[in-house]
Design a protein around this motif. Sequence first.
Motif, PDB file in Angstrom:
ATOM      1  N   ASN A  82     -40.599  10.018 -50.623  1.00  7.80           N
ATOM      2  CA  ASN A  82     -40.835  10.336 -49.959  1.00  7.80           C
ATOM      3  C   ASN A  82     -40.452   9.048 -48.511  1.00  7.80           C
ATOM      4  O   ASN A  82     -39.794   9.266 -47.744  1.00  7.80           O
ATOM      5  CB  ASN A  82     -42.352   8.701 -49.329  1.00  7.80           C
ATOM      6  N   HIS A  83     -38.765   8.482 -49.902  1.00  2.52           N
ATOM      7  CA  HIS A  83     -37.694   8.205 -48.896  1.00  2.52           C
ATOM      8  C   HIS A  83     -36.846   9.473 -48.725  1.00  2.52           C
ATOM      9  O   HIS A  83     -36.460   9.105 -47.119  1.00  2.52           O
ATOM     10  CB  HIS A  83     -36.822   7.272 -49.881  1.00  2.52           C
ATOM     11  N   MET A 131     -41.612  23.507 -40.011  1.00  2.00           N
ATOM     12  CA  MET A 131     -41.170  22.949 -40.679  1.00  2.00           C
ATOM     13  C   MET A 131     -41.746  21.929 -41.869  1.00  2.00           C
ATOM     14  O   MET A 131     -40.971  21.648 -42.422  1.00  2.00           O
ATOM     15  CB  MET A 131     -42.617  21.303 -40.046  1.00  2.00           C
ATOM     16  N   GLU A 132     -42.566  22.896 -42.875  1.00  2.00           N
ATOM     17  CA  GLU A 132     -42.619  22.886 -43.896  1.00  2.00           C
ATOM     18  C   GLU A 132     -41.726  23.559 -45.531  1.00  2.00           C
ATOM     19  O   GLU A 132     -41.365  22.806 -45.815  1.00  2.00           O
ATOM     20  CB  GLU A 132     -44.750  23.280 -44.056  1.00  2.00           C
ATOM     21  N   ARG A 167     -37.106  13.520 -41.341  1.00  3.04           N
ATOM     22  CA  ARG A 167     -38.162  13.573 -40.753  1.00  3.04           C
ATOM     23  C   ARG A 167     -36.787  12.244 -39.300  1.00  3.04           C
ATOM     24  O   ARG A 167     -36.940  13.027 -38.193  1.00  3.04           O
ATOM     25  CB  ARG A 167     -39.799  13.062 -40.539  1.00  3.04           C
ATOM     26  N   LYS A 168     -36.321  12.032 -39.816  1.00  2.36           N
ATOM     27  CA  LYS A 168     -35.811  10.939 -38.630  1.00  2.36           C
ATOM     28  C   LYS A 168     -34.405  11.173 -38.348  1.00  2.36           C
ATOM     29  O   LYS A 168     -33.971  11.641 -37.394  1.00  2.36           O
ATOM     30  CB  LYS A 168     -35.396   9.375 -39.532  1.00  2.36           C
ATOM     31  N   LEU A 182     -36.379  21.767 -33.533  1.00  6.63           N
ATOM     32  CA  LEU A 182     -35.452  20.059 -33.871  1.00  6.63           C
ATOM     33  C   LEU A 182     -35.804  18.888 -32.720  1.00  6.63           C
ATOM     34  O   LEU A 182     -34.714  18.443 -32.216  1.00  6.63           O
ATOM     35  CB  LEU A 182     -34.003  20.223 -33.388  1.00  6.63           C
ATOM     36  N   THR A 183     -36.263  19.149 -31.542  1.00  4.40           N
ATOM     37  CA  THR A 183     -36.986  18.495 -30.883  1.00  4.40           C
ATOM     38  C   THR A 183     -38.597  17.462 -31.515  1.00  4.40           C
ATOM     39  O   THR A 183     -39.102  17.508 -30.861  1.00  4.40           O
ATOM     40  CB  THR A 183     -37.420  18.293 -29.602  1.00  4.40           C
ATOM     41  N   ASN A 184     -38.466  17.883 -32.687  1.00  6.79           N
ATOM     42  CA  ASN A 184     -40.323  17.421 -32.960  1.00  6.79           C
ATOM     43  C   ASN A 184     -41.147  18.277 -32.799  1.00  6.79           C
ATOM     44  O   ASN A 184     -42.326  17.920 -32.736  1.00  6.79           O
ATOM     45  CB  ASN A 184     -40.103  15.892 -32.685  1.00  6.79           C
ATOM     46  N   GLN A 185     -41.152  19.555 -32.433  1.00  6.92           N
ATOM     47  CA  GLN A 185     -41.758  20.344 -31.748  1.00  6.92           C
ATOM     48  C   GLN A 185     -42.440  21.303 -32.436  1.00  6.92           C
ATOM     49  O   GLN A 185     -42.814  22.283 -31.600  1.00  6.92           O
ATOM     50  CB  GLN A 185     -42.545  20.504 -30.081  1.00  6.92           C
ATOM     51  N   GLY A 186     -41.239  21.668 -33.443  1.00  4.69           N
ATOM     52  CA  GLY A 186     -41.905  22.730 -34.341  1.00  4.69           C
ATOM     53  C   GLY A 186     -43.142  22.692 -34.697  1.00  4.69           C
ATOM     54  O   GLY A 186     -44.231  21.944 -35.497  1.00  4.69           O
TER      55      GLY A 186
END
Length: 447
Positions: free
Chosen positions: A294-295, A273-274, A301-302, A264-268
């Motif tokens: 892609n949208h 994450m896949e 991701r945001k 959850l802090t972008n370090q998975g």
Amino acid sequence: MKRSFVITELLKKKRDGGTLDAEELEWLIRNYVKGAIPDYQMSAFLMAVYFRGMSSDELLNFVRIMRDSGAKLDLSRVPGFHLDKHSTGGVGDKISLVLAPVLASLGLSVPMISGRGLGHSGGTLDKLEAIPGLKTRIPVQRFVEILSQVGFVIAGQTEDMVPADKKLYALRDATATVDSIPLVVGSILSKKLAEDLDGLILDVKTGKGAFFPKKKDAVQLARILVEIATEFGVITRALLTSMDQPVGYAVGNWLEVVETVDCLTNQGPEDTMELVEALAVLALQVSGDRHPLNHQLARIRKAISSGEAFDRFLRYVSLMGGDPAILEHPERFPLPKPVVYTAPREGYIEDLDAYRIGMAAFYAGAGRLKVEDPVDAVAGIRLHKKMGDWVQQDEPIAEIYTVRVDMLDQILEEISSAVRIIPYKPVQTEPLIYGEVTLKGEIRSFP
Ligand code: URA
């Protein structure tokens, strides 16, 4: 006028390959739940189903009767598309903890009723309860309040929901009738369909650490789950994913909470994450989102990079009585000093058997043999390597966290038999995500 039945006649019918009609099934389950049919006769029924299976209509009736055996959620006052995700379980599978706040950040409403771990496989509720103070048993009213405030809630079943499954699951566990497709479908869907859902996504696992290790069985399970849930008016889709090695690097309740925070802090980890991204795309599609891939991926991701999903997770933890501060400083959580398992030789890791690693975590204290056994929050295995990685001789492969010093030999033996090291780079033949299982039982590439 209601028909009455003789239990031994129903058992004989099922034993000989017959089909029980709705009234017969209802009589059987109602009387079992109220204690009028003893365990020994219900065990005979379970074993007959195990060997004889159920017809489509019989299974449909079975699911409905199980679902209607107790109270159901009413989410009519909670706005939004109500969607849940279910995984058939495995080792290191913390996806629900990451996915639920991500989906809530995307505008979905996620009422998630989860279960506990059993044997080698972990359970979402045990992971959450590793967070100091957090309790997963909450009244229905509170469930609805938290869902309205945070956009998701993960909790245990209330006492009065699907009592038929509570009783039958314990009996299946004691009679070697867990791995029967109709009984699994009845058990999973009776609970999911009691949640007042609009949509359901399924992560059906296959491979060494899965409930159904053989791909053919897992595909059949996925297909039937989708077919039956769809019949009940819930938009349902299923992915088939690999459980040959653990998901991510952490196996064990608190360790998996820490890895959830990483995600959850972008370090998975990449594999975790896949899975999160694929399931989030599937959830968006099920909810009616028609934007290009892609949208959808950019939004997913945001939700994480902006901190919104983590923020929702912290709010949820706090509302469930947990301490959100420890999640911002997980290093403050007191863990025993780990014992390190190192590589006996250099080479590439060809195998990291999820079942064996799950059993190592179980012996360390992370799992249970019976539903009512306690688990140890601190126990578990932290991997340093994944399949395909290069390892030097004596380099750490896994850290063992346990207070059960007497179990160390057994834990080390499990890890040692889980790991296979070969001198050349293994050819990766099995993907992490096989694809989506269609109603025809085919596997379609996804996303
Ligand atoms: N999960 C369930 O809830 N029930 C089963 O039978 C198997 C997995």
